[in-house]
Design a protein around this motif. Structure first.
Motif, PDB file in Angstrom:
ATOM      1  N   ILE A 128       0.829  -1.515   0.327  1.00 34.06           N
ATOM      2  CA  ILE A 128      -0.139   0.010  -0.221  1.00 34.06           C
ATOM      3  C   ILE A 128       1.319   1.035   0.100  1.00 34.06           C
ATOM      4  CG2 ILE A 128      -2.097   1.092   1.352  1.00 34.06           C
ATOM      5  CD1 ILE A 128      -2.702  -1.437   2.017  1.00 34.06           C
ATOM      6  N   ARG A 129       1.974   1.274   0.687  1.00 37.71           N
ATOM      7  CA  ARG A 129       2.884   2.350   1.066  1.00 37.71           C
ATOM      8  C   ARG A 129       3.502   2.411   0.035  1.00 37.71           C
ATOM      9  NH1 ARG A 129       3.631   4.231   5.702  1.00 37.71           N
ATOM     10  NH2 ARG A 129       2.523   3.523   7.531  1.00 37.71           N
ATOM     11  N   GLU A 130       3.571   1.387  -1.104  1.00 43.67           N
ATOM     12  CA  GLU A 130       4.934   1.212  -1.878  1.00 43.67           C
ATOM     13  C   GLU A 130       3.377   2.001  -3.546  1.00 43.67           C
ATOM     14  OE1 GLU A 130       8.159   1.011  -2.353  1.00 43.67           O
ATOM     15  OE2 GLU A 130       7.900   1.918  -4.329  1.00 43.67           O
ATOM     16  N   TRP A 131       2.456   1.558  -3.317  1.00 41.95           N
ATOM     17  CA  TRP A 131       1.513   2.420  -4.019  1.00 41.95           C
ATOM     18  C   TRP A 131       1.202   3.957  -4.176  1.00 41.95           C
ATOM     19  CZ3 TRP A 131      -1.088  -0.586  -7.799  1.00 41.95           C
ATOM     20  CH2 TRP A 131      -1.411  -0.118  -8.725  1.00 41.95           C
ATOM     21  N   VAL A 145      -4.487   7.074   6.347  1.00 43.24           N
ATOM     22  CA  VAL A 145      -5.035   6.712   4.850  1.00 43.24           C
ATOM     23  C   VAL A 145      -4.154   5.162   4.099  1.00 43.24           C
ATOM     24  CG1 VAL A 145      -4.407   6.960   2.776  1.00 43.24           C
ATOM     25  CG2 VAL A 145      -4.138   9.147   3.900  1.00 43.24           C
ATOM     26  N   VAL A 146      -2.576   4.680   5.106  1.00 41.30           N
ATOM     27  CA  VAL A 146      -3.314   3.249   4.820  1.00 41.30           C
ATOM     28  C   VAL A 146      -4.036   2.478   5.947  1.00 41.30           C
ATOM     29  CG1 VAL A 146      -0.849   1.502   4.995  1.00 41.30           C
ATOM     30  CG2 VAL A 146       0.021   3.582   4.737  1.00 41.30           C
ATOM     31  N   ARG A 147      -4.121   3.556   6.722  1.00 38.23           N
ATOM     32  CA  ARG A 147      -5.062   2.031   7.638  1.00 38.23           C
ATOM     33  C   ARG A 147      -6.722   2.306   7.495  1.00 38.23           C
ATOM     34  NH1 ARG A 147      -2.183   4.555  12.172  1.00 38.23           N
ATOM     35  NH2 ARG A 147      -4.098   6.667  12.116  1.00 38.23           N
ATOM     36  N   GLY A 148      -6.886   3.064   6.418  1.00 38.52           N
ATOM     37  CA  GLY A 148      -7.805   3.289   5.513  1.00 38.52           C
ATOM     38  C   GLY A 148      -7.999   2.257   4.585  1.00 38.52           C
ATOM     39  N   GLU A 159     -13.252  -9.015   6.858  1.00 36.86           N
ATOM     40  CA  GLU A 159     -12.075  -9.014   8.007  1.00 36.86           C
ATOM     41  C   GLU A 159     -11.587  -8.063   9.079  1.00 36.86           C
ATOM     42  OE1 GLU A 159      -8.883  -9.746   5.771  1.00 36.86           O
ATOM     43  OE2 GLU A 159      -9.808 -12.044   4.421  1.00 36.86           O
ATOM     44  N   VAL A 160     -11.519  -8.537   9.643  1.00 44.17           N
ATOM     45  CA  VAL A 160     -10.868  -7.082  10.936  1.00 44.17           C
ATOM     46  C   VAL A 160      -9.630  -6.455   9.930  1.00 44.17           C
ATOM     47  CG1 VAL A 160      -9.568  -6.675  13.395  1.00 44.17           C
ATOM     48  CG2 VAL A 160     -11.728  -8.681  12.362  1.00 44.17           C
ATOM     49  N   PRO A 161      -9.145  -5.733   9.938  1.00 42.61           N
ATOM     50  CA  PRO A 161      -8.323  -4.600   9.547  1.00 42.61           C
ATOM     51  C   PRO A 161      -7.420  -4.827   9.452  1.00 42.61           C
ATOM     52  CG  PRO A 161      -9.856  -3.221  10.049  1.00 42.61           C
ATOM     53  CD  PRO A 161     -10.351  -4.464  10.123  1.00 42.61           C
ATOM     54  N   ALA A 162      -6.027  -5.588   8.873  1.00 46.35           N
ATOM     55  CA  ALA A 162      -4.781  -6.076   9.441  1.00 46.35           C
ATOM     56  C   ALA A 162      -4.312  -4.301  10.124  1.00 46.35           C
ATOM     57  CB  ALA A 162      -4.374  -6.121   8.969  1.00 46.35           C
ATOM     58  N   GLY A 163      -4.738  -3.263   9.648  1.00 45.83           N
ATOM     59  CA  GLY A 163      -3.755  -2.277  10.632  1.00 45.83           C
ATOM     60  C   GLY A 163      -4.361  -1.148  11.352  1.00 45.83           C
TER      61      GLY A 163
END
Ligand code: FES
Ligand code: FES
Lengths: 174, 801
Positions: A128-131, A145-148, A159-163
């Protein structure tokens, strides 16, 4: 020159100078000001729209070279005041925007990531960060944003979101 | 996990302190918000500005005829067209010192003309403007303006500008020295240093940086000949302040003929609170042309015109005992103000930095002197954490140098010198009196959360992977809540720095809050609604917040220095309390009981001991609107305003720990872990504050690792686009470990301290400390920022700085 574009599902016909940028057509010609301009060298990503499904920086695309293409802008993601898309809703829940200037470009760029990974495993945090490296944000520090995105991908997969703020030790208690 | 040392608002069960979702977000996420570039008034003409391509020159001639003939061009204007417009004033000259400024007609310090006609002093210095039918036509016509220059010698460093024989920028400023400013006790500090068991010294460069909000600045001027009123739409942090500056000090027009509107603003971090030439220009040209005039900056334009930050060259000294007790700190700084004094830049470069240098430490003797100089660079102003970040950097670098000199653990040295809890309010000897704090608690929490105790094991492990791991600590105190107006006047600030709020309760019980502040992305609409709802005991969904329009909002200075929640929010709370008091007085009439039997609770009133005798908030709102049966001493309606001027500043603080890994082959530095424990007093909305803290840290990491505004020897900004000026990107940072302590401020009714930018203060110091730690066995004692791979790689090879 005469050009036809399909913008957010609507055919648009107009004539344009050969040196006209797509972002100029969208903002000034079609009044779609949700697409932003943050730089003049193609570095900030505020102007990202999708051209035939791929996210592109509309300040680096000549209108003429997009002729005949399908353009999706932020205005096409949802109606004015309308229900948020899954990605937008996840970003809202993680407060993934502050001043909002980078946000339409982020939503468009991330939309491609979410779509592209919809049928496989969810993108990892580094992915995601790379994107996101094509999109600059000075307010959020990118974390929300990454958490979003993680939340959006998890919601898509039930699922429960990883971050997400709800599930990691990195989740700050401020 | 959170330790609360005072009353946390969340404890009261209200909506304040709750992580409500930001109500601004949906509109932003849908791309619907209107920024200045999105404003399209009927008949708008477009302005472009010709900035100087050279850093220092006399203008011999300007020829505009060719440009005037080009298609679409409506007007080309130069300095001669604006001869009766006053220059842009500086309203914060450092207090108590002799200050040299080019004059402003009102006897104010000032200097920057709206357009320069005789001499250009930096690349980008505005010389002429074109107004045309389209932005492209305006930009194209700039190229047809012929300017003849006689080049003058250039100076871009503050220390060099003060040297004998340096190029001179302003006739009124001999030797380019704007001011020599000091704080603290020089004799005591010099004596303590002379007598010390140990002294350490560093020469530091706190490099110039560019704030770089993603939205460039813009302005639309709209003059109405029918009413003689001007309207300015601008990307501004402080519409009221801009109105004051423009109406009273630049245009010389009646205050009530100028309305300033801040639409949605795309980030600012300090830069959009300043007065820029484009603002009066769009207004004057709108009047001249009888059409709205719009200007939107480009990124390169922004980098050559919008205030830049930091830029100090310093010699700093710390003295202490062999067993780790700091006894003195001293700083001599050369601050680079750029070519002209910006609106408040000189105050930022002196007081905000100098008075903050001792940070969280209890030091007996401290002294700071600043030589503020003019150079051929863009004017200096605020940058997220301004002044305080420069202070924390020098202090925290010194503490690490000292720790290594006496062979003591840097955490232990810091712990030993923290201001003790019993000493608050604490006079730091440099001009600040810290309001409240529990530094030990905060510090210990950060050290523990960072896993500091395990660092040697992690260092050894990293070496097996070809990486050098380093850990760096930085603590800070950030002065916020600017400010007490009288105190600010002593600092040299012109203008009241209070904040205000109005609350109007509508007949059907909905509430409108209007504040003088103006958000640049801080979700004011969410948080101020929480404040009002919490005080009034009503649903925040029934509260609307308005700001950013001088015609609709009460006065206020705007958002800067992390002040909105400790300045504007208290004004909202106090206004709500006034309303409550009025409802209690009027409620006595409505309930038919004496006033002291009226209980206001949960957004309703009832008779004490008789909950049946009650009126809801909506019933009260309607009754007050009718005004029936009210005694003469109670006015009808519910509409109150408060102007809040605090007794003193507030002082948030915190401890950050950076862990970096340096690649031994490439010299690349990666921040692998980052811990921050900040104390912003009572917090209104933790979700929103978390976002600001994360963004602030990344901004600070940017200065440490990537960012520098680099001028070549001709005064050209080399890093004038986002390809050459590197901002942090998503892949450059890990998730952070964040926590907080809560020490309420006694200086406002919410116990709030600044929050928005405070976490930008320590990261640069923490990261440089970490990198020096990683390289310490190579004898490295300091590296100047930004810590590029090449710089670090050279040090890995044993080269000196
Ligand atoms: S506007 Fe910055 S990348 Fe297009
Ligand atoms: S939210 Fe402001 S730049 Fe991203």
């Amino acid at each position: 020159m005469d050009i036809t574009l399909n913008v957010n599902g609507r055919p648009e016909q107009f004539s344009a100078q050969p040196n006209e940028l797509l972002v100029e057509r969208l903002r000034d010609g079609l009044g779609l000001t949700g697409t932003k301009v943050g730089c003049d060298t193609g570095q900030c990503g505020s102007c990202v729209v999708r051209l035939d499904g791929r996210s592109v920086k509309s300040c680096l695309v000549l209108t003429a070279s997009a002729a005949g293409g399908e353009i999706a802008t932020i205005e096409g993601v949802t109606t004015r005041g309308g229900e948020l898309s899954g990605l937008q809703e996840a970003l809202r829940q993680e407060h993934g925007t502050q001043c909002g200037f980078c946000t339409p470009g982020m939503v468009m760029a991330l939309g491609e990531l979410v779509d592209a990974t919809a049928d496989g495993p969810a993108p990892t945090e580094p992915e995601i960060r790379e994107w996101l490296t094509g999109n600059l944000c000075r307010c959020t520090g990118y974390h929300s944003v990454v958490r979003g995105v993680q939340r959006a991908c998890a919601a898509h997969r039930d699922e429960v979101p990883a971050g997400s703020a709800a599930s990691t030790a990195a989740a700050p208690e401020v | 996990m959170t330790t609360v040392t005072g009353e946390a608002p969340a404890d009261r069960g209200g909506v304040l302190g709750q992580p409500l979702d930001s109500r601004e977000d949906p509109q932003l996420l849908r791309g619907e918000a209107t920024y200045v570039a999105d404003i399209d008034l009927p008949g708008t003409a477009h302005m472009a500005i010709l900035g100087s391509p050279v850093a220092h020159a006399r203008i011999l001639s300007i020829e505009t005829k060719a440009a005037e003939q080009l298609p679409g061009v409506l007007k080309v204007a130069t300095a001669a067209d604006f001869a009766d417009v006053m220059p842009l004033p500086c309203i914060w000259i450092p207090g108590g010192v002799e200050s040299h400024f080019p004059p402003h007609p009102y006897g104010l310090p000032g200097a920057r003309p709206v357009l320069t006609g005789d001499t250009v002093r930096h690349v980008g210095d505005p010389i002429a403007v074109v107004v045309a039918e389209t932005p492209r036509q305006a930009a194209a016509a700039l190229a047809a303006i012929a300017v003849e220059y006689e080049p003058l010698p250039v100076v871009t460093r503050a220390d060099e500008a003060l040297a004998d024989g340096a190029p001179q920028l302003h006739e009124a400023v001999p030797g380019n020295l704007n001011a020599y400013w000091t704080c603290g006790d020089k004799d005591r500090t010099d004596a303590a240093i002379a007598a010390a068991e140990v002294t350490v010294e560093l020469d530091l460069v706190n490099q110039r940086t560019i704030n770089s909000p993603i939205e460039p600045r813009g302005a639309v001027g709209d003059y109405d000949p029918a009413t003689g009123e001007y309207t300015l739409y601008a990307s501004t942090q402080g519409p009221h302040n801009h109105r004051f500056l423009l109406a009273a000090l630049v245009l010389g027009i009646p205050f009530n003929k100028l309305r300033v509107i801040a639409p949605t603003v795309g980030g600012s971090f300090g830069t959009k609170g300043y007065l820029y030439p484009d603002m009066p220009l769009v207004l004057l040209l709108s009047k001249a042309l009888g059409r709205p005039v719009k200007w939107v900056d480009t990124r390169t334009g922004l980098m050559n015109s919008t205030v830049q930050g930091r830029d100090h060259r310093q010699h700093v000294t710390l003295a202490g005992t062999r067993d780790g007790r700091i006894t003195a700190v001293r700083c001599t700084s050369y601050a680079n103000l750029g070519a002209y004094p910006s609106t408040i830049g000189p105050g930022v470069a002196t007081a905000l930095m100098g008075r903050s240098i001792s940070g969280m430490y209890d030091i007996d003797a401290a002294f700071c002197e600043v030589y503020a100089a003019f150079t051929n660079t863009v004017s200096l102003g605020a940058q997220r954490g301004s002044g305080r970040a420069e202070a924390a950097f020098l202090m925290e670098r010194l503490v690490d140098r000292y720790a290594s000199e006496i062979g003591m653990d840097p955490a232990a040295v810091r712990r030993k010198n923290l201001v003790p809890k019993e000493k608050f309010p604490y006079d730091n000897g440099l001009g600040w009196t810290y309001d409240s704090g529990n530094y030990q608690l905060n510090f210990d929490k950060a050290i523990e959360l960072s896993g500091y105790a395990d660092m040697s094991a992690r260092k050894a492990e990293a070496r097996t992977r070809g990486k050098r791991l380093g850990v760096g600590i930085a603590t800070y105190v950030a002065i916020c809540g600017v400010g007490p107006s009288t105190r600010m006047s002593q600092e040299g600030m012109l203008g009241g720095t209070w904040e205000s709020a109005n609350i109007r309760v509508h007949p059907t019980g909905e509430v409108t809050v209007t504040v003088g502040s103006a958000s640049t992305g801080q979700s004011h609409g969410t948080v101020f609604a929480q404040v009002a709802a919490d005080e009034l005991g009503i649903d925040p969904e029934t509260v609307q917040v308005h700001e950013g329009d001088t015609q609709k909002a009460p006065y206020g200075q705007g958002t800067y220095g992390s002040r909105s929640y400790s300045m504007a929010a208290p004004a909202v709370a106090l206004t709500a309390r006034k309303l409550k008091a009025k409802l209690v007085r009027a409620g006595a009439v409505f309930l038919g009981v004496p006033e002291d039997k009226v209980v206001y609770e949960g957004g309703a009133i009832h008779e004490e001991g008789n909950p049946e005798n009650t009126k809801t908030f909506a019933e009260l709102a309607m009754a007050m609107w009718y005004g029936w049966g009210l005694p003469p001493e109670i006015e009808p309606a519910l509409d109150e305003t408060t102007h809040f001027d605090p007794p003193d500043f507030n002082y948030p603080f915190g401890t950050h720990v950076a862990v970096v890994e340096i690649d031994e082959l490439t010299g690349e530095t990666e921040v692998v872990a980052y811990t921050a424990v900040d104390d912003a007093g009572n917090i209104g909305n933790p979700k929103i504050v978390q976002g600001q803290i994360e963004g602030s840290i990344v901004h600070g990491l940017g200065q440490a690792l990537l960012e520098v505004a680099e001028y070549d020897e001709n005064g050209r900004l080399v890093s004038a686009d986002l390809g050459h000026y590197a901002l942090p990107r998503a892949a450059d940072v890990p998730f952070f470990a964040l926590d907080k302590t809560v020490t309420p401020s006694p200086h406002n009714p919410l116990g709030a301290k600044g929050a928005g930018e405070i976490a930008t203060v320590p990261p640069a110091a923490a990261v440089v400390n970490a990198v020096v730690d990683a390289l310490s066995d190579l004898g490295v004692r300091h590296i100047d920022m930004p810590l590029t791979p090449e710089k670090v790689w050279r040090r890995l090879r044993g080269e000196s700085q």
